[in-house]
Design a protein around this motif. Structure first.
Motif, mmCIF file in Angstrom:
data_model
loop_
_atom_site.group_PDB
_atom_site.id
_atom_site.type_symbol
_atom_site.label_atom_id
_atom_site.label_comp_id
_atom_site.label_asym_id
_atom_site.label_seq_id
_atom_site.Cartn_x
_atom_site.Cartn_y
_atom_site.Cartn_z
ATOM 1 N N ALA A 111 43.831 67.298 37.988
ATOM 2 C CA ALA A 111 44.306 66.188 38.822
ATOM 3 C C ALA A 111 43.821 66.318 40.259
ATOM 4 N N ALA A 112 43.538 67.554 40.708
ATOM 5 C CA ALA A 112 43.073 67.747 42.088
ATOM 6 C C ALA A 112 41.713 67.085 42.300
ATOM 7 N N ILE A 113 40.865 67.093 41.263
ATOM 8 C CA ILE A 113 39.552 66.455 41.394
ATOM 9 C C ILE A 113 39.702 64.948 41.521
ATOM 10 N N GLU A 114 40.529 64.359 40.662
ATOM 11 C CA GLU A 114 40.757 62.920 40.735
ATOM 12 C C GLU A 114 41.359 62.546 42.079
ATOM 13 N N SER A 115 42.265 63.371 42.584
ATOM 14 C CA SER A 115 42.892 63.089 43.870
ATOM 15 C C SER A 115 41.875 63.149 45.009
ATOM 16 N N ALA A 116 40.983 64.157 44.951
ATOM 17 C CA ALA A 116 39.978 64.302 46.004
ATOM 18 C C ALA A 116 39.013 63.125 46.021
ATOM 19 N N ILE A 117 38.690 62.597 44.840
ATOM 20 C CA ILE A 117 37.759 61.466 44.766
ATOM 21 C C ILE A 117 38.445 60.170 45.192
ATOM 22 N N ALA A 118 39.714 60.017 44.810
ATOM 23 C CA ALA A 118 40.419 58.759 45.086
ATOM 24 C C ALA A 118 40.788 58.603 46.554
ATOM 25 N N SER A 119 41.048 59.723 47.250
ATOM 26 C CA SER A 119 41.492 59.619 48.641
ATOM 27 C C SER A 119 40.303 59.452 49.593
ATOM 28 N N GLU A 120 40.504 58.692 50.642
ATOM 29 C CA GLU A 120 39.444 58.452 51.631
ATOM 30 C C GLU A 120 39.381 59.613 52.618
ATOM 31 N N PRO A 121 38.205 60.242 52.796
ATOM 32 C CA PRO A 121 38.104 61.385 53.718
ATOM 33 C C PRO A 121 38.408 60.979 55.152
ATOM 34 N N THR A 122 39.187 61.797 55.833
ATOM 35 C CA THR A 122 39.515 61.539 57.241
ATOM 36 C C THR A 122 38.983 62.623 58.172
ATOM 37 N N ASN A 123 38.444 63.695 57.605
ATOM 38 C CA ASN A 123 37.889 64.767 58.424
ATOM 39 C C ASN A 123 36.794 65.470 57.616
ATOM 40 N N PRO A 124 36.038 66.336 58.255
ATOM 41 C CA PRO A 124 34.941 67.022 57.535
ATOM 42 C C PRO A 124 35.428 67.814 56.321
ATOM 43 N N HIS A 125 36.588 68.388 56.422
ATOM 44 C CA HIS A 125 37.096 69.155 55.273
ATOM 45 C C HIS A 125 37.337 68.253 54.071
ATOM 46 N N ASP A 126 37.912 67.073 54.299
ATOM 47 C CA ASP A 126 38.146 66.135 53.204
ATOM 48 C C ASP A 126 36.823 65.663 52.601
ATOM 49 N N ALA A 127 35.837 65.426 53.477
ATOM 50 C CA ALA A 127 34.537 64.975 52.989
ATOM 51 C C ALA A 127 33.872 66.046 52.122
ATOM 52 N N TYR A 128 33.954 67.295 52.574
ATOM 53 C CA TYR A 128 33.386 68.391 51.772
ATOM 54 C C TYR A 128 34.116 68.520 50.436
ATOM 55 N N ARG A 129 35.441 68.365 50.483
ATOM 56 C CA ARG A 129 36.256 68.469 49.272
ATOM 57 C C ARG A 129 35.880 67.362 48.276
ATOM 58 N N ALA A 130 35.695 66.142 48.793
ATOM 59 C CA ALA A 130 35.316 65.031 47.918
ATOM 60 C C ALA A 130 33.922 65.248 47.335
ATOM 61 N N SER A 131 33.016 65.799 48.156
ATOM 62 C CA SER A 131 31.653 66.050 47.683
ATOM 63 C C SER A 131 31.642 67.052 46.524
ATOM 64 N N VAL A 132 32.427 68.115 46.680
ATOM 65 C CA VAL A 132 32.510 69.114 45.605
ATOM 66 C C VAL A 132 33.118 68.495 44.348
ATOM 67 N N ALA A 133 34.151 67.657 44.544
ATOM 68 C CA ALA A 133 34.795 67.020 43.393
ATOM 69 C C ALA A 133 33.823 66.115 42.659
ATOM 70 N N PHE A 134 33.013 65.346 43.414
ATOM 71 C CA PHE A 134 32.014 64.482 42.782
ATOM 72 C C PHE A 134 31.010 65.319 41.988
ATOM 73 N N SER A 135 30.592 66.445 42.544
ATOM 74 C CA SER A 135 29.612 67.301 41.858
ATOM 75 C C SER A 135 30.184 67.836 40.546
ATOM 76 N N LEU A 136 31.425 68.292 40.592
ATOM 77 C CA LEU A 136 32.052 68.827 39.381
ATOM 78 C C LEU A 136 32.234 67.740 38.326
ATOM 79 N N LEU A 137 32.631 66.542 38.797
ATOM 80 C CA LEU A 137 32.837 65.449 37.850
ATOM 81 C C LEU A 137 31.518 65.035 37.206
ATOM 82 N N ALA A 138 30.461 64.992 38.012
ATOM 83 C CA ALA A 138 29.149 64.623 37.469
ATOM 84 C C ALA A 138 28.677 65.658 36.459
ATOM 85 N N GLU A 139 28.885 66.926 36.764
ATOM 86 C CA GLU A 139 28.495 67.989 35.837
ATOM 87 C C GLU A 139 29.265 67.884 34.519
#
Length: 451
Positions: free
Chosen positions: A383-411
């Motif tokens: 659920a953490a991956i879905e949450s990271a993708i669904a939420s809009e990044p507000t800082n660099p940490h959120d953006a990095y977190r979303a990027s990693v989540a997208f990579s894992l989901l794509a894999e």
């Protein structure tokens, strides 16, 4: 289940301790005596009060409960299931001449979560009552409950005695078998749809005719038996029995990828519950169920057999199985399975594929396995991956977190596509939906005679 120790329990000697109430009264008397320096008459009052207090203390000690008059025994528990609230029950008997206020404490076992507050209450003179203490199983496996720590207060509350009652008991925490039993009961009543399953019944479009029944609102138009309809003058549907006595092999990856927690439970806990759910339903349709658990090596192998007794034995053997922090050797495990299971079977593999290196190994070995067997790969969404993708990044940490989540989901999607291309079905759902999803997949395979 909780197996009680010997009926005869032992206890340690109880030594009386003064309570805060006695200390408060004694302090008040001391203050009064100190004030006698200004008013001498207070000295007499303080001495009288101290004498009375000592007398009450002696009386309280003589009448108060002792270990020999206040007995505590822990009752047996029939069943403990992971994540299902349980209750520890005690029998408290007071053979003394005065009521007693008691408190019961337990050691904290690794697999149970007990409240910090003790079980407490008052038991009258010559009475016997039941006490309870809430417990939450938080891990599967064995636990040992040993001593009960008893604290009892005398009638006036000036003395308190503590002692230990030795009452050893062994506890077993199983997977959430109540859910498995509920699914089994629904299957026996052909009411699986009430639990959210797509198929109403185990009977499906198998090759063996079973019976005729009246057409219902959920039946497809093509299922109508027109000859039987013409004979009886009403719409009739032919039911075909699913194929029975087929081999179902449950493969549990117990390596490091199954150790992360999704909420209160580990991935492996969800996998064990899902596997036992399938095993229970398969036994109801006379299928033969086997199991292979592996990590760096094969941990457990149970050859396929049919019957409820076999499934019960399988449950007893894996209820305490724990994942290991080691790399799973898929090639060794799948080679072992190919040698031990030459007959075509439905092989359901519970694993995960976040790691690209491990994914490549899983994909290669499942492809080989699918040449002989019908293979279903069961994964659990985080659920953490879905949450990271669904939420809009507000800082660099959120953006990095979303990027990693997208990579894992794509894999993950890439791996599922490769498995599908090689004839391996994939069940990829949130962990909380795993049991329903895997049973749906099993019923779908049976009803369509895919095995």
């Amino acid at each position: 289940m909780l197996r009680a120790g010997p009926k005869r329990v032992s206890w340690t000697a109880s030594f009386p301790w003064v309570t805060p109430r006695f200390v408060a009264v004694a302090a008040a008397i001391a203050v009064v005596y100190a004030l006698s320096a200004f008013a001498p008459v207070l000295a007499v009052a303080a001495i009288v009060a101290a004498s009375v207090l000592i007398g009450l203390l002696a009386a309280d000690g003589a009448l108060g409960p002792r270990a020999s008059t206040l007995t505590v025994t822990r009752e047996e528990l029939d069943h403990l299931a992971l994540g299902v609230p349980a209750t520890l029950r005690y029998e408290v008997a007071n053979r003394g001449r005065t009521p007693a206020f008691y408190e019961l404490f337990e050691d904290q076992p690794d697999v149970l979560q007990l409240p910090e507050a003790p079980a407490s209450g008052t038991v009258g003179a010559g009475r016997r009552i039941d006490a309870t203490l809430a417990a939450m199983p938080i891990e599967r496996g064995d636990a040992r409950l040993d001593s009960i720590y008893v604290a009892a207060r005398s009638p006036l509350g000036l003395l308190r005695r503590r002692w230990i009652v030795s009452s050893p008991a062994e506890a077993r925490v199983f997977p959430d078998l109540s859910a498995v039993e509920r699914y089994g009961a629904l299957a026996r009543r052909d009411r699986l749809v009430e639990a959210g399953f797509r198929k109403m019944r185990l009977r499906g479009s198998g090759g063996e005719f079973d019976s005729l029944r009246e057409h219902g609102p959920d039946d497809a138009f093509r299922s109508i038996d027109w000859k039987a309809t013409a004979r009886r003058g009403k719409l009739m549907v032919a039911q075909y029995d699913v194929e029975r006595s087929q081999n179902i092999v449950l493969v549990l990856d117990a390596g490091r990828l199954m150790t992360p927690r999704l909420g209160p439970r580990r991935k492996f806990d969800y996998a064990v519950t899902g596997a036992l759910s399938v095993a229970t339903l398969a036994s109801l349709s006379d299928d033969k169920v086997g199991l292979l658990a592996f990590a760096g090596d094969v941990i457990e192998h149970i050859a396929p057999r049919s019957g409820r007794h076999h499934v019960n034995g399988l449950t007893q053997r894996i209820y305490g199985l724990q994942p290991r922090f080691e790399e799973s050797d898929y090639e060794r495990a799948f080679s072992y399975l190919r040698r031990r299971q030459p007959k075509r079977s439905l092989v359901i593999v519970f694993t995960d594929m976040f790691d690209p290196v491990a994914s490549a190994t899983v994909l290669a070995n499942m492809s080989i396995l699918s040449q002989r067997h019908l293979v279903v790969c069961v994964l659990m969404n985080d659920a953490a991956i879905e949450s990271a993708i669904a939420s809009e990044p507000t800082n660099p940490h959120d953006a990095y977190r979303a990027s990693v989540a997208f990579s894992l989901l794509a894999e993950r999607k890439k791996s599922a596509a490769i498995l599908a291309a090689r004839g391996v079905a994939t069940v990829d759902v949130p962990a909380s939906d795993l049991t329903v999803a895997i049973i749906n997949a099993y019923i779908e395979i049976k009803s369509r005679s895919l095995l």
